[in-house]
Write a protein that holds these residues in place. Sequence first.
Motif, PDB file in Angstrom:
ATOM      1  N   LYS A 381       0.876  -1.184   0.000  1.00  6.75           N
ATOM      2  CA  LYS A 381       0.000   0.000   0.000  1.00  6.75           C
ATOM      3  C   LYS A 381       0.901   1.219   0.000  1.00  6.75           C
ATOM      4  O   LYS A 381       1.690   1.407   0.924  1.00  6.75           O
ATOM      5  CB  LYS A 381      -0.820   0.048   1.288  1.00  6.75           C
ATOM      6  N   ILE A 382       0.771   2.038  -1.000  1.00 13.23           N
ATOM      7  CA  ILE A 382       1.638   3.212  -1.069  1.00 13.23           C
ATOM      8  C   ILE A 382       0.791   4.448  -1.287  1.00 13.23           C
ATOM      9  O   ILE A 382      -0.115   4.456  -2.132  1.00 13.23           O
ATOM     10  CB  ILE A 382       2.655   3.077  -2.221  1.00 13.23           C
ATOM     11  N   VAL A 383       1.038   5.479  -0.533  1.00 16.46           N
ATOM     12  CA  VAL A 383       0.312   6.720  -0.758  1.00 16.46           C
ATOM     13  C   VAL A 383       1.239   7.898  -0.483  1.00 16.46           C
ATOM     14  O   VAL A 383       2.094   7.847   0.397  1.00 16.46           O
ATOM     15  CB  VAL A 383      -0.961   6.792   0.127  1.00 16.46           C
ATOM     16  N   SER A 384       1.100   8.920  -1.317  1.00 21.28           N
ATOM     17  CA  SER A 384       1.814  10.149  -1.029  1.00 21.28           C
ATOM     18  C   SER A 384       0.827  11.060  -0.303  1.00 21.28           C
ATOM     19  O   SER A 384      -0.319  11.199  -0.720  1.00 21.28           O
ATOM     20  CB  SER A 384       2.277  10.793  -2.332  1.00 21.28           C
ATOM     21  N   LEU A 385       1.281  11.664   0.765  1.00 20.84           N
ATOM     22  CA  LEU A 385       0.345  12.471   1.565  1.00 20.84           C
ATOM     23  C   LEU A 385      -0.289  13.575   0.739  1.00 20.84           C
ATOM     24  O   LEU A 385      -1.390  14.022   1.003  1.00 20.84           O
ATOM     25  CB  LEU A 385       1.046  13.059   2.789  1.00 20.84           C
ATOM     26  N   ARG A 386       0.417  13.985  -0.317  1.00 17.22           N
ATOM     27  CA  ARG A 386      -0.100  15.038  -1.180  1.00 17.22           C
ATOM     28  C   ARG A 386      -1.422  14.636  -1.846  1.00 17.22           C
ATOM     29  O   ARG A 386      -2.250  15.480  -2.171  1.00 17.22           O
ATOM     30  CB  ARG A 386       0.938  15.347  -2.253  1.00 17.22           C
ATOM     31  N   GLU A 387      -1.571  13.319  -2.058  1.00 15.66           N
ATOM     32  CA  GLU A 387      -2.760  12.846  -2.776  1.00 15.66           C
ATOM     33  C   GLU A 387      -4.018  12.803  -1.910  1.00 15.66           C
ATOM     34  O   GLU A 387      -5.124  12.708  -2.429  1.00 15.66           O
ATOM     35  CB  GLU A 387      -2.518  11.422  -3.293  1.00 15.66           C
ATOM     36  N   LEU A 388      -3.832  12.813  -0.618  1.00 20.81           N
ATOM     37  CA  LEU A 388      -5.004  12.682   0.250  1.00 20.81           C
ATOM     38  C   LEU A 388      -5.879  13.927   0.106  1.00 20.81           C
ATOM     39  O   LEU A 388      -5.391  15.039   0.076  1.00 20.81           O
ATOM     40  CB  LEU A 388      -4.575  12.482   1.700  1.00 20.81           C
ATOM     41  N   ARG A 389      -7.177  13.680   0.004  1.00 20.09           N
ATOM     42  CA  ARG A 389      -8.087  14.792  -0.208  1.00 20.09           C
ATOM     43  C   ARG A 389      -9.088  14.915   0.928  1.00 20.09           C
ATOM     44  O   ARG A 389     -10.075  15.633   0.818  1.00 20.09           O
ATOM     45  CB  ARG A 389      -8.868  14.579  -1.507  1.00 20.09           C
ATOM     46  N   ASP A 390      -8.882  14.148   1.979  1.00 20.42           N
ATOM     47  CA  ASP A 390      -9.879  14.213   3.046  1.00 20.42           C
ATOM     48  C   ASP A 390      -9.291  14.486   4.418  1.00 20.42           C
ATOM     49  O   ASP A 390      -9.928  14.241   5.428  1.00 20.42           O
ATOM     50  CB  ASP A 390     -10.707  12.926   3.072  1.00 20.42           C
ATOM     51  N   ASP A 391      -8.050  14.983   4.463  1.00 17.60           N
ATOM     52  CA  ASP A 391      -7.569  15.440   5.761  1.00 17.60           C
ATOM     53  C   ASP A 391      -8.340  16.712   6.110  1.00 17.60           C
ATOM     54  O   ASP A 391      -8.858  17.396   5.220  1.00 17.60           O
ATOM     55  CB  ASP A 391      -6.070  15.718   5.709  1.00 17.60           C
ATOM     56  N   MET A 392      -8.427  16.997   7.389  1.00 19.84           N
ATOM     57  CA  MET A 392      -9.327  18.074   7.800  1.00 19.84           C
ATOM     58  C   MET A 392      -8.976  19.412   7.158  1.00 19.84           C
ATOM     59  O   MET A 392      -9.859  20.150   6.748  1.00 19.84           O
ATOM     60  CB  MET A 392      -9.353  18.219   9.331  1.00 19.84           C
ATOM     61  N   GLN A 393      -7.695  19.733   7.031  1.00 26.72           N
ATOM     62  CA  GLN A 393      -7.356  21.026   6.428  1.00 26.72           C
ATOM     63  C   GLN A 393      -7.855  21.098   4.989  1.00 26.72           C
ATOM     64  O   GLN A 393      -8.370  22.129   4.549  1.00 26.72           O
ATOM     65  CB  GLN A 393      -5.852  21.287   6.489  1.00 26.72           C
ATOM     66  N   THR A 394      -7.710  20.004   4.239  1.00 28.72           N
ATOM     67  CA  THR A 394      -8.210  20.016   2.860  1.00 28.72           C
ATOM     68  C   THR A 394      -9.728  20.222   2.861  1.00 28.72           C
ATOM     69  O   THR A 394     -10.252  20.998   2.057  1.00 28.72           O
ATOM     70  CB  THR A 394      -7.852  18.694   2.151  1.00 28.72           C
ATOM     71  N   LEU A 395     -10.399  19.559   3.774  1.00 27.15           N
ATOM     72  CA  LEU A 395     -11.849  19.728   3.842  1.00 27.15           C
ATOM     73  C   LEU A 395     -12.221  21.167   4.192  1.00 27.15           C
ATOM     74  O   LEU A 395     -13.111  21.765   3.575  1.00 27.15           O
ATOM     75  CB  LEU A 395     -12.457  18.762   4.866  1.00 27.15           C
TER      76      LEU A 395
END
Lengths: 580, 580
Positions: A381-395
Amino acid sequence: MALAMESSLPGVNSSDKGRVVTVFDRRLEQTECGEKIVSVGSGDGYAEFRADICQACGISPDEQFVITTTNRKPITHTNFDLIVQDGITLYLLKSPDQLLFSPTKEKIDFLPHYDTLVKSGMYEYYASEGQNPLPFALAELIDNSLSATAQNAGIRNIQIRLLFDETQGKPAVVVIDNGKGMNSTQLKNWAIYRLSKFTRGAAALSEDGIYVRPPHVPRSLNSDISYFGVGGKQAVFFVGQSARIITKNADSQDVHEFVLSKEDFEKKEINKEDIYSGFIRNRKPADSTHVTEDERFLHNLIMEEHEKKNFTAVVITGVQSVHVQFLKNYYHLWSRQLAHIYHYYIHGPRGNVLNKSKISAQALTNLDIEISMFERGKSPKIVSLRELRDDMQTLYINTTADTFEFKALVEGEGVVEGVIRYHPFLYDQETYPEDPYASSRNNDADDDDCFIIEKEARGKRPIFECFWNGRLIPYTTVEDFDWCAPPKKRGLCPPECYNRISGVLFTNDRFEVSTNKLTFLDLGLKLQDKNTLFTRIINGQEQRMKIDREFALWVKDCHEKYDKQIKYIGFKGTISRTDV
Amino acid sequence: MALAMESSLPGVNSSDKGRVVTVFDRRLEQTECGEKIVSVGSGDGYAEFRADICQACGISPDEQFVITTTNRKPITHTNFDLIVQDGITLYLLKSPDQLLFSPTKEKIDFLPHYDTLVKSGMYEYYASEGQNPLPFALAELIDNSLSATAQNAGIRNIQIRLLFDETQGKPAVVVIDNGKGMNSTQLKNWAIYRLSKFTRGAAALSEDGIYVRPPHVPRSLNSDISYFGVGGKQAVFFVGQSARIITKNADSQDVHEFVLSKEDFEKKEINKEDIYSGFIRNRKPADSTHVTEDERFLHNLIMEEHEKKNFTAVVITGVQSVHVQFLKNYYHLWSRQLAHIYHYYIHGPRGNVLNKSKISAQALTNLDIEISMFERGKSPKIVSLRELRDDMQTLYINTTADTFEFKALVEGEGVVEGVIRYHPFLYDQETYPEDPYASSRNNDADDDDCFIIEKEARGKRPIFECFWNGRLIPYTTVEDFDWCAPPKKRGLCPPECYNRISGVLFTNDRFEVSTNKLTFLDLGLKLQDKNTLFTRIINGQEQRMKIDREFALWVKDCHEKYDKQIKYIGFKGTISRTDV
Ligand SMILES: Nc1ncnc2c1ncn2[C@@H]1O[C@H](COP(=O)(O)OP(=O)(O)OP(=O)(O)O)[C@@H](O)[C@H]1O
Ligand SMILES: Nc1ncnc2c1ncn2[C@@H]1O[C@H](COP(=O)(O)OP(=O)(O)OP(=O)(O)O)[C@@H](O)[C@H]1O
Ligand SMILES: [Mg+2]
Ligand SMILES: [Mg+2]
């Protein structure tokens, strides 16, 4: 090719040196006050020792006296070897319970116990509001990698690798960065508890020089998050029981490795070796000949060194199984939390604006924080934190209709940048974002009795989250300030509008945080101080007007411009349409 | 009578000993891998050193090679003395940037920096909700005194004396107890960072033996609050810059004194002396000949020793002036806070019931915690915490109409005792006590628009305060449990009744707290666990019934029995009575 040389090195084991003791003669009130240094021959027993003392102090051998410890325990034939150790202080007395006619000085050593390192993290990271603190420990290692990559010309790459494939060895948590790395002196400094960048410059032979505070940058994104000289140690010993640091800087061809482990400390204690001594292994890149079966995943890791001029890898083993479980089972939860903590480092000062057309020239950051998890028989499982779209700040950022920026000037030199955002009511619901992971007992209340149009939006939550040198300090929030709290009298707009705002505060290290970086020490107190001056900022310009009024007008404006409230007032019952 | 013996003691200064260095010959791929230990004569320069090395490694003197540090810095005539220190590891190379054909081992020392002690408290105590953390630092010293006096046969006396009369010396904060005191070995252990009662028994020559967990007592009032081996050090260095511990146990006539100070550490660093060595002063009681002008208040303190068989005094000087100001200006605030923290130690398991007739046989405790402040030209302010009647626990207890006791059984061995109290509505107001010092922005809201009968009682506050081994952990609160939260559906009584309850949780050390004792690590998480079992307790007996129902009935009962609610419903306007 293993090296066996410990025993030939000086200073490792001092137990077979001769013993030297200090003796205070306090038999008589008039006794001369100085002390005598007496050497104990290696084969000497109590009788020889007593005779030596008689001679040294000019006592006739048949005089009545006792030799005692400073705790007044008499030395005898039987306890002599056990008690009379090198460096001990002893008394000559008429009787063991006699008064000390004149004072004595007793040399003591009070070296910190190795739990200083081994338990440094154990009681530091705590849960608040149901949050597992493990991500905050990992954050300490990311902090270090942020500092180390601050001067990178190209991409700053930070990877958290979870090696949970048992076929590759025991579970390991690895944090690797392509930052400047350390030479062996700096690697030694890594291990010194509480040696901070502030004290390091002062120490002799330091190669780091005196610390210079970085200049101000927007949102204090200065990558200068090292502070106390404890974070890395606390983090690795919170997560596991052993840490191997592997590092190389660009100036040299050598890779340096150092292992700090609970087991090692325990061994040194038993063997009466120096607790705070150890060996750095210096070697050429990609040389993994020393790797044991248990950690065979290191072969691959070390093989990668071929391609790297400079790097640091922190390899934690002895990972507590509760942590392994959490990391496996809540992968999305904690990556999202890290994305939140480093939101502005990852996305830049304006944050993660998803509709990129909205921003003309957002500076793309060169920071990549990547998380990967390897389990047996599963694809990684690999993810770059940049790709996350549902962290609270992004929301927050992407439900914002308008922002209100301000600055707080605190007595002394403290400057706090602040942003308040308006999350409007749209058609039939609040847009203030829900935290999908928040424990939400109240949400499942089904209110039969009344027809609810509005949810509570922010509800009881504090308005502000707080960032220090650009990274989130997770357990400190600021409820509000007088000027942005719901007005007590009737305001310019409905009171629920004040529940539609979220906010962020950005400080630099003029405001202090606790060693675990979970809380600010006194940000709240300082901001509440009546001498703290708040000014609105529009397009980078400080505004002259009073902030209370400015803010009230802004909220009113937001309400009128953005809230699209359709209220069904006077519900008349359901009409079944028969005409369709 | 001053003793001058430092220089005659062994091991204090090692800089003039001969230097021994380790040399790795890595010129050639085939070079033998072992290392050579080379002694450097005290008068030797670079030339002699190089010659010695050639001889040791069998190199012909005119061969081309360099001697470098492990950081690949070549040794030269000019830097020789600076760099080639005792214990250093060096390389023989063909060129400074050549590859390391085979690995080397480099001995390092990584003694914790003395900031481990000196700054231990600085970033540990933080403000939460506007509270100055200073009382929580003082609490660490009271904790130690509680432990020390646990076995006292008579009165347990703990005094905090604030010596702020400049005519007596510089400001000092003193904590004195009549507890068991320490012998010199134990006093040394006081100074060892992270040496806890758990590790101490294991160390050789310990006189304390293996730690035995005390048996369960109601409310876990076991006086066993020492845990990490850091509290005292953190506290004294949060408050000031120097601590003098003066102590005596009943077994010996000797008083032992030890000073730990920032200045001392700095001096030792500069003089390259052993950082963690120092001297205990052993002396007869009431001998104050060593006291300096600055600390002349010590004369009186030491004079008191005449009357004491055993005691410990912690004397903090170099007190930060903000702390002096706070202690002076908020005397009542912080004494009240301490009375809250130690409420159950002071008043016993049932707490401070003011109407003593209500309780037939309350066990009076033998613990006296006394606070006194001495300022120039003022009469001393002295208060015993027992006398305070307005700490929050006293207020809660004395507005209680009825209590609901319960027990929570947490997976593993954890047991939590709990008490919920009902504070009824009486005539025209809530009796749920206000915190007189709480910041209360909402209280001054004058609502012109509606006629308010009820205040909010507890309002948004969490229900439970939490005590660990009987003392308050101030920053952890527990909001509620499912079974005592306001019901979502219509309950058995009006919802505001649920705002009339306060509560207390008591745990022992099966639940862990952070090293600063400000928070629990995971009490909240554990209690929320669905396997946690709650049982109501009546008169010490566990009840079989489901606690939800028991609680709902109890609240209903309280409401019906105790709430005396007079509601003016249907206000008709003011009538001026003309008939009186
Ligand atoms: N990834 C890394 N790359 C290069 N140097 C590092 C790295 N991690 C740690 N170091 C060095 O080791 C030192 C100690 O790190 P550690 O996290 O223990 O304390 P700190 O970062 O100085 O302070 P803090 O307690 O605030 O974390 C750092 O100051 C830095 O010089
Ligand atoms: N007033 C006192 N009387 C007797 N012994 C004391 C006193 N204060 C401290 N000590 C001894 O010194 C030790 C160290 O105290 P310190 O407060 O630094 O750590 P601790 O109490 O062991 O653990 P914690 O970190 O939980 O406070 C104690 O364990 C105790 O043995
Ligand atoms: Mg760090
Ligand atoms: Mg303590």
